[in-house]
Design a protein around this motif. Structure first.
Motif, mmCIF file in Angstrom:
data_model
loop_
_atom_site.group_PDB
_atom_site.id
_atom_site.type_symbol
_atom_site.label_atom_id
_atom_site.label_comp_id
_atom_site.label_asym_id
_atom_site.label_seq_id
_atom_site.Cartn_x
_atom_site.Cartn_y
_atom_site.Cartn_z
ATOM 1 N N VAL A 35 14.096 3.498 6.233
ATOM 2 C CA VAL A 35 13.512 3.353 7.563
ATOM 3 C C VAL A 35 14.606 3.224 8.621
ATOM 4 C CG1 VAL A 35 12.033 1.935 9.032
ATOM 5 C CG2 VAL A 35 11.444 2.257 6.629
ATOM 6 N N GLN B 214 7.733 -3.089 1.152
ATOM 7 C CA GLN B 214 6.985 -4.125 1.861
ATOM 8 C C GLN B 214 6.931 -5.429 1.084
ATOM 9 O OE1 GLN B 214 3.185 -2.776 3.190
ATOM 10 N NE2 GLN B 214 2.431 -4.810 3.674
ATOM 11 N N LEU C 16 8.276 1.412 2.390
ATOM 12 C CA LEU C 16 8.700 0.330 3.286
ATOM 13 C C LEU C 16 9.336 -0.838 2.541
ATOM 14 C CD1 LEU C 16 5.623 0.099 5.705
ATOM 15 C CD2 LEU C 16 7.755 1.339 6.054
ATOM 16 N N PRO D 81 13.218 -2.512 10.508
ATOM 17 C CA PRO D 81 13.370 -1.807 9.233
ATOM 18 C C PRO D 81 13.720 -2.765 8.090
ATOM 19 C CG PRO D 81 15.316 -1.443 10.580
ATOM 20 C CD PRO D 81 14.390 -2.317 11.380
ATOM 21 N N LEU E 282 6.629 -4.415 8.650
ATOM 22 C CA LEU E 282 5.266 -3.977 8.950
ATOM 23 C C LEU E 282 4.419 -5.122 9.476
ATOM 24 C CD1 LEU E 282 3.078 -1.810 8.959
ATOM 25 C CD2 LEU E 282 2.625 -2.348 6.550
ATOM 26 N N TRP F 176 8.946 6.467 10.876
ATOM 27 C CA TRP F 176 8.091 6.716 9.704
ATOM 28 C C TRP F 176 7.572 8.149 9.706
ATOM 29 C CZ3 TRP F 176 4.358 1.934 10.413
ATOM 30 C CH2 TRP F 176 5.063 0.759 10.168
#
Length: 526
Positions: A158, A144, A142, A382, A387, A117
């Protein structure tokens, strides 16, 4: 045996550091990591500001440096990675060494992701690509997921830098202790100090920097009487010094005679703490600027961890009227270098342990063991849920891996085996500063009490509510499962017979293994 061979062969001549300075730079590089930059400033601010430095310094002297000397003594006396060192101390505690190796494997898999990151954010800093909403940008970067998951939806942004991070790490390790780790440390650590020094100087001249420093250093003396503040101080010292999970045992096993273990521990400990205080100055000067620009109080912008590095600092950079790109490059390059030196030390524990156990040469060991850690890292983290997974694994492996392993090791060696006098005699034989009864007291009493209390306090919070509000099923796998899995791995590996490990190599009375050449007079011996 030098090349290949049967399981259990460990009689190859051990690699050595070229100079004492090289060892110290590598040890400092391992200790100075991401936590120094994004954790210490927040912990200090939340626990009394300037007054926190009192329990912090006491914790350094009564726990940090004593445990560091303990690790140095184990590695230097028994000339091995954690499994071999504990095996040579007593075959009954070999599992402690393998437990530490398993912990390092877990940490390596996710620590590399944060470095990746940081590498991407060095590039993002050039044009402040995070725009007006760094928080939303970070989640978008990300990709996410909305909730924790173990999905395999990969994030190329990532995964690609993560592969590069692993290639660099394994490349350095392939060159060995002296030509690889030591040479890299001689470049990375001075570069880190220069880059971060420039960053701090720039931050000090930002509008509002003085208010940030005032918030950071203003002492709240009433905090001194709060037990939680002392636990925080000991916790910060313990986690920031890279002690208790095999790194310093491994690094010290490559030292030559007259290693001056106590002197090296003092240098490493105070260098690490000095960098943490420098980080606090730089971070709070920048946060003071951020608060001034936003017209808010400093406590409304203070944060730590991922939020500080990848949300708060990009917001600070965006507010700069001049030199924003360079400020961002300096900050994220510092994170990148600090993380990389720590990752190298973590993976070296794995490499050293497998070499000691199998007798394999370095390059194939790095490719197999390091490649395995890289494969797990690239496979799991990744992803869109990466996360959440990283957060849970990091929390549990630190609290119930690193801290618990150190607690068990100290209690077993000090009270179970009663081997502290043996280790003290070795340290005194090779060091300038001799240890007194205070070392055995701090290590045998203070450290177990503090770590034990930290463990009880942590478990109390764990059972009160799920960490970060995650579901119980997710935490059973990504949290408790990982922490307990490391213990199981340590026990299973210890059950495999280790033939021909033997005692530590015979020495000449000063700690030098008989097969190691004596350094010519006038040259650096360690």
């Amino acid at each position: 045996m030098r090349n290949g061979g049967t399981m259990g062969q460990v009689d190859r001549p051990r690699e050595q550091w070229g100079t004492r300075a090289g060892f110290l730079l590598a040890a400092i590089g391992s200790a100075v990591g991401l936590g120094n930059i994004w954790r210490f400033p927040y912990v200090a601010y939340e626990n009394g500001g300037g007054a926190f430095l009192v329990p912090y310094l006491i914790a350094l002297l009564t726990a940090g440096i004593p445990v560091l000397i303990f690790d140095y003594a184990m590695g230097h006396k028994f000339r091995g990675s954690p499994p071999l060192a504990f095996h040579r101390l007593s075959r009954r505690v070999t599992a402690l060494g393998w437990w530490q190796v398993a912990i390092c494997f877990v940490i390596a898999t996710y620590y590399a992701v944060i470095i990746a990151w940081a590498a991407r954010y060095v590039g993002f800093s050039v044009g402040q690509q995070w725009g007006d909403d760094p928080d939303a940008f970070f989640s978008e970067f990300l990709h996410q997921a909305d909730e924790p998951s173990f999905g395999t939806s990969y994030v190329p942004g990532v995964a690609i830098p993560l592969i590069v991070v692993w290639l660099v790490t394994l490349g350095v390790l392939a060159f060995g202790v002296r030509r690889g780790i030591e040479s890299a440390s001689k470049i990375f650590i001075p570069l880190l100090v220069v880059l971060f020094g420039i960053l701090v100087v720039r931050a000090l001249f930002l509008p509002g920097a003085a208010s940030g420093l005032d918030a950071f250093f203003s002492p709240d003396w009433s905090a001194i009487t709060d037990g939680k503040v002392w636990v925080a101080a000991y916790g910060q010292i313990f986690f920031s010094l890279s002690v208790g999970f095999g790194i310093m045992i491994t690094y010290s096993s490559y030292l030559r005679r007259k290693a001056d273990l106590t002197g090296s521990a003092l240098v490493t400990g105070f260098a690490n703490s000095s960098f943490e205080i420098l980080a606090g100055i730089g971070v709070f000067a920048a946060l003071g600027f951020m608060a001034t620009q936003a017209g808010t109080a400093i406590d409304e912008v203070v944060t730590d961890g991922v939020g500080l590095a990848f949300v708060a600092f990009p917001a600070i950079i965006s507010e700069l009227t001049a030199g924003a790109a360079w400020f961002g490059i300096l900050f994220f390059s510092s994170l990148l270098i600090a993380g990389l030196t720590s990752l190298i030390s973590i993976v070296q524990v794995l490499v050293s342990a497998v070499q000691d156990r199998t007798g394999m040469d370095r390059v194939p060991t790095v490719l197999i063991v390091g490649g395995a850690a890289a494969a797990v890292s690239i496979a799991l983290f990744p992803t869109r849920g990466g996360l959440f997974l990283l957060d849970a694994v990091d929390h549990f492996i630190n609290a119930y891996g690193v801290a618990l392993a150190a607690l068990v090791a100290v209690v077993v060696v000090a009270w179970g085996l009663r081997k502290l006098p043996l280790l003290q005699a070795h340290v005194d034989a090779v060091s300038v500063v001799r240890l007194g009864w205070i070392w055995k007291f701090t290590l045998g009493v203070v450290t177990p009490v503090v770590l034990g209390w930290m463990m009880i306090d942590s478990l109390r919070a764990e059972f009160a509510e799920n960490y970060s509000g995650y579901s119980g099923s997710f935490l059973m796998i990504a949290g408790w499962g990982v922490a307990l899995g490391a213990i199981v791995v340590g026990i299973v590996l210890a059950l495999i017979p280790w033939r021909n490990a033997g005692p530590a190599p015979a020495t000449d009375g000063t700690g030098t293994p008989a097969h190691e050449a004596v350094t010519p007079a006038g040259k650096d011996e360690s």
